[in-house]
Enzyme design. Structure first.
Site, mmCIF file in Angstrom:
data_model
loop_
_atom_site.group_PDB
_atom_site.id
_atom_site.type_symbol
_atom_site.label_atom_id
_atom_site.label_comp_id
_atom_site.label_asym_id
_atom_site.label_seq_id
_atom_site.Cartn_x
_atom_site.Cartn_y
_atom_site.Cartn_z
ATOM 1 N N HIS A 201 0.813 -1.216 0.000
ATOM 2 C CA HIS A 201 0.000 0.000 0.000
ATOM 3 C C HIS A 201 0.849 1.270 0.000
ATOM 4 O O HIS A 201 0.347 2.354 -0.279
ATOM 5 C CB HIS A 201 -0.996 -0.001 1.166
ATOM 6 C CG HIS A 201 -0.402 0.234 2.515
ATOM 7 N ND1 HIS A 201 -0.068 -0.782 3.370
ATOM 8 C CD2 HIS A 201 -0.100 1.374 3.177
ATOM 9 C CE1 HIS A 201 0.405 -0.293 4.498
ATOM 10 N NE2 HIS A 201 0.400 1.032 4.400
ATOM 11 N N ASP A 234 0.380 -7.680 1.358
ATOM 12 C CA ASP A 234 0.774 -6.297 1.608
ATOM 13 C C ASP A 234 2.293 -6.159 1.667
ATOM 14 O O ASP A 234 2.850 -5.466 2.526
ATOM 15 C CB ASP A 234 0.150 -5.741 2.899
ATOM 16 C CG ASP A 234 0.182 -4.206 2.938
ATOM 17 O OD1 ASP A 234 0.379 -3.596 1.867
ATOM 18 O OD2 ASP A 234 0.030 -3.640 4.031
ATOM 19 N N SER A 317 4.571 2.667 7.773
ATOM 20 C CA SER A 317 4.296 1.492 6.950
ATOM 21 C C SER A 317 5.489 1.123 6.087
ATOM 22 O O SER A 317 6.080 1.972 5.427
ATOM 23 C CB SER A 317 3.088 1.747 6.052
ATOM 24 O OG SER A 317 1.894 1.666 6.777
#
Length: 474
Positions: A201, A234, A317
């Site tokens: 992402h 992910d 992230s």
């Protein structure tokens, strides 16, 4: 658990220390008192005791401490205007000598000496303050540490030492789509060829013709390209263009050996603040997490995550989650949010519930992406309900797009599983829902043998099956 991809007011200190009020001092140049009397003259001591001396009245005091714990709260001092005992007796206040009363016998002498001692104490305090002030006026008495004392040696296991070694191998990633949308995330050096591991992402906006760059802590910025991305895991791998020759990959740990309570160190760019280091512990293992970036086009990612209370925020992230030795044990990927933004950003911040993809799984995925550019997923060949549940993962009556719920000839079919069966365990891991089952399956590789426990018609059954494989996200 569905998540998002990424105190008390301290009373102000006084602006300056309280300055004592003028204390009575003796002038060394002035004339000596008559008869060399002390500053506070003592009342005459009678040579012959009167008939019956009257005992002096005991001074009034506040209640004595009762010895209990905790002690009563301190009374705020009224500097220069008396202490807790009342005005006129505070720190720096001049002592007002009471008029002497004729007393007989030894009691009068004790009282007089006590009065003199109090006045002498006032003198000492005043002179001490004056001397200290005069010394400050002549120059500072602050002592600076020697150069050798400031050269602190940090042991290999300290957070500062781990951070110093890991930071040069982390990057802040900026991804921008062809229409100008994008964001910031983190990644870390995977090998000496210039491959950087991060979250899917983080780079999703730059997959189709967008711009991608990676900036190291030393300020050097490199353009990059997406090598491969796995939406379900992910995980993504990017590669630096014109990568430097001195890249130092971070050491990879063993996430299977991590224990609850182990120390953790997270590195990232929360809210764009690059090279931020936070610490915590492993709060839980095998935490089932389904996460997405919240957009309408986003599909959920599933993981059996490492949970940590190290502060993780949007921008962390893709960054590494390290153990106390500095080895990567996970990729920071998602946070549980309270649902309210802060600092005017509209984004939610850390509440101490962060989730990382175990590095053992991420390593396998990254290697597949570098090798083929496409992810490979383990599967059982059956569709399960994704609705929230606590009873298990139920095999649906029909698959996606009207296909069969149990793939003909697939692992589940060969093991005898049927629509309506409720899977409650995979090996020793309790399965409470479809997302939990998917996350646990994806911790394995195609070809692994697993034991499935399921219920059919109220009866529990156990069967062993060999996981199949699926290539790509579609």
């Amino acid at each position: 658990m569905s998540t998002e991809n990424e105190g008390n007011a301290v009373p102000p200190a006084p602006s300056a220390p309280p300055v004592p009020m003028a204390s009575p001092t003796a002038s060394p140049q002035g004339p000596a008192p008559a008869g060399n009397a002390p500053t506070a003259p003592l009342p005459p001591v009678p040579q012959e005791a009167p008939a019956a001396p009257t005992a002096p009245a005991a001074p009034e005091h506040g209640p004595a401490p009762d010895g209990s714990w905790p002690p009563p709260p301190p009374v705020t001092p009224a500097y220069g205007d008396g202490d807790a005992g009342g005005p006129g007796t505070g720190w720096g206040a001049s002592y007002q000598q009471p008029a002497p009363k004729p007393r007989g016998g030894r009691g009068g002498l004790v009282a007089a000496v006590l009065v003199a001692a109090l006045v002498a104490g006032g003198l000492g305090g005043g002179l001490g303050y004056t001397l200290a002030k005069d010394q400050d006026d002549r120059g500072s008495t602050t002592v600076s540490a020697s150069d050798s004392a400031t050269q602190v040696k940090r042991a290999p296991g300290t957070i500062a030492n781990v951070a110093a070694k890991a930071l040069p191998s982390t990057v802040t990633i900026e991804a921008e789509s062809d229409n100008g949308e994008g964001g910031t995330g983190t990644g870390f050096v995977f090998d000496t060829q210039g491959h950087i591991v991060t979250n899917n992402h983080v780079v999703a906006d730059a997959v189709d013709g967008g711009k991608l760059s990676a900036t190291f802590p030393n300020g050097k910025k490199y353009d990059a390209e997406v090598v491969g991305h796995a939406q379900g895991y992910d995980v993504a791998v990017i590669k630096l263009k014109n990568a430097p020759s001195d890249l130092k990959p971070l050491a990879l740990g063993d996430s299977d050996k991590v224990a609850v309570g182990d120390e953790t160190i997270a590195i990232g760019a929360p809210f764009g603040l690059s090279n931020t280091v936070t610490t915590g512990i492993i709060s839980a293992k095998n935490r089932p997490v389904a996460s997405s970036d919240g957009s309408s086009a986003s599909k959920a990612s599933y993981m059996s995550a490492l949970q940590t209370d190290a502060s993780i925020n949007p921008g962390n992230s893709g960054g590494p989650l390290l153990d106390a030795s500095g080895a990567v044990i996970g990729i920071n990927s998602a946070i549980q949010s309270s649902g309210s933004g802060g600092f005017g950003t509209g984004q939610s911040g850390s509440i101490g519930l962060g989730f990382a993809i175990p590095i053992n799984q991420a390593k396998y995925v990254a290697q597949q992406l570098i090798k083929t550019g496409k992810p490979v997923y383990a599967k059982i060949g059956a569709s399960v309900s994704l609705e929230d549940s606590t009873d298990g993962a139920q095999i649906t009556d029909q698959g996606t797009g009207g296909s069969a719920a149990v793939e003909a000839g697939g692992p589940a079919d060969r093991a005898g599983l049927k629509p309506g069966d409720v899977i409650t365990k995979l090996d020793d891991h309790v399965i409470d829902s479809g997302p939990t089952l998917i996350g646990e399956i994806w911790t394995h590789k195609p070809g692994d043998k697993v034991t499935i426990t399921y219920k059919r018609g109220g009866q529990e059954h156990t069967v062993e099956l060999t996981l199949g494989s699926r290539e790509g996200d579609n």
